[in-house]
Write an enzyme that holds these catalytic residues in place. Sequence first.
Site, PDB file in Angstrom:
ATOM      1  CE  LYS A 104      35.947  31.749  43.100  1.00  0.00           C
ATOM      2  NZ  LYS A 104      34.540  32.182  42.999  1.00  0.00           N
ATOM      3  CD  GLU A 126      43.734  32.921  48.826  1.00  0.00           C
ATOM      4  OE1 GLU A 126      44.937  32.667  48.982  1.00  0.00           O
ATOM      5  OE2 GLU A 126      43.214  33.146  47.715  1.00  0.00           O
ATOM      6  CB  SER A 387      30.377  33.702  37.071  1.00  0.00           C
ATOM      7  OG  SER A 387      29.515  34.249  38.052  1.00  0.00           O
TER       8      SER A 387
HETATM    9  C1  PLP Z   1      34.171  33.547  43.045  1.00  0.00           C
HETATM   10  C2  PLP Z   1      33.031  33.841  42.145  1.00  0.00           C
HETATM   11  C3  PLP Z   1      32.930  35.068  41.450  1.00  0.00           C
HETATM   12  C4  PLP Z   1      33.906  36.210  41.622  1.00  0.00           C
HETATM   13  O1  PLP Z   1      35.197  35.945  41.201  1.00  0.00           O
HETATM   14  P1  PLP Z   1      35.853  36.638  39.926  1.00  0.00           P
HETATM   15  O2  PLP Z   1      37.297  36.342  40.089  1.00  0.00           O
HETATM   16  O3  PLP Z   1      35.534  38.083  39.947  1.00  0.00           O
HETATM   17  O4  PLP Z   1      35.277  35.976  38.732  1.00  0.00           O
HETATM   18  C5  PLP Z   1      31.873  35.248  40.577  1.00  0.00           C
HETATM   19  N1  PLP Z   1      30.936  34.294  40.399  1.00  0.00           N
HETATM   20  C6  PLP Z   1      30.988  33.107  41.047  1.00  0.00           C
HETATM   21  C7  PLP Z   1      29.920  32.117  40.805  1.00  0.00           C
HETATM   22  C8  PLP Z   1      32.034  32.841  41.941  1.00  0.00           C
HETATM   23  O5  PLP Z   1      32.071  31.674  42.586  1.00  0.00           O
END
Ligand code: PLP
Length: 401
Positions: A104, A126, A387
Amino acid sequence: MQDVLPWREPVPLDGTMGEPRARGRFGEYGGRYAPESLVEACREVDGAFREAWADPGFRGALARLLAEHVGRPTPLTPARRLSEALGVQLYLKREDLTHTGSHKINNVLGQALLATRMGRRRLIAETGAGQHGVATATAAALLGLEATVFMGERDIERQALNVFRMRMLGAEVVPVTTGSRTLKDATSEAMRHWVGATGDSHYCIGSVVGPDPYPWMVREFQRIIGDEARGQCAAELRTGVPDYVVACVGGGSNAAGTFAGFADTPARLVGVEAEGGAGAARGRLGVLHGCRSLFLQDDDGQITQAHSIAAGLDYPGVGPEHAHLRDLGRARYVTVTDDEAVGAAVRLARTEGIVPALESAHALAWVIREAGGGDLPAGSTVLMTLSGRGDKDVSTLKELL
Ligand SMILES: *Cc1c(COP(=O)(O)O)cnc(C)c1O
């Protein structure tokens, strides 16, 4: 568990994952469905982003921040023991190793830098579980901006630690008491607030959703994941390009950023959604938060609440570009259950010494389930975006294990 569209051989299409068509259209999705005052504000963001993105000075400043503060480039890690057990070659793109622990921050720093360039002094955001709020508060502190974060009252109770983090970083957290008192209502409230504050504030959206130019702009800020991974795969893999590129999908920003690096290759793109938040796999056409896309709806067309053990996948829709990639057959969207994701998280911890975020564990769960089968033949090379890290999920996991 079945997909809406059958698996097609991917054809690299020129122009897929380039700029959207006029008025932010990806096929029949996207657009700018907002009140007139916000349409004007979006137009300004669009103009400023186009100019900044074409300016080597802006690109350089962002690259420097990402290197010095975020720790980019993130490594590509071969998951050796797990690969051997699964019979595929699995490589992990390590967004979990970024500052603040997820992808993010890539987007939020980009938007914060853009806000500075536009002369704005405050970020509005938000947040549901608090991850995007913490990233926004972090970027604001780094660049000397104020941050106002809208959060549903119920989420504030459930995510006390992240609320404290945001306040520690100097952000104002505003409780939202309307509707279900969760993310959907916090988003509506943040947009309403922006209407009255467009002159001095930038609305920082956390995924590839919302009115044009956000889906495109956020993908561009996240494409650093795919671009880095493309280069790393070229250096590391015998074939140069992996057979499969896999990422989890909430709104779809880490997946879009990853896919963008491989859109012009023969790699098969797979987005993995939560069973209870499968906007791309099971959603229907609708409009929410300024954007036409696929959303979970009841028979009356009311957007329904998503349910996932992973807070970041708890979103009833998906970004418009993913809806388009699905229609084109260029990417495929599949689902896994909460239990499968938890199992995958434990397996990664015990084979590779990495505790993943439960969101990322969804992508891995699909790899584990399908490895060696028709969808993911033995011997395939797989690039998977990890992610985020699992620190935020340990109390959830502790309840279950
Ligand atoms: C917020 C989040 C996501 C989902 O968001 P996308 O916009 O689909 O990438 C995925 N993995 C983590 C670790 C997150 O914090």
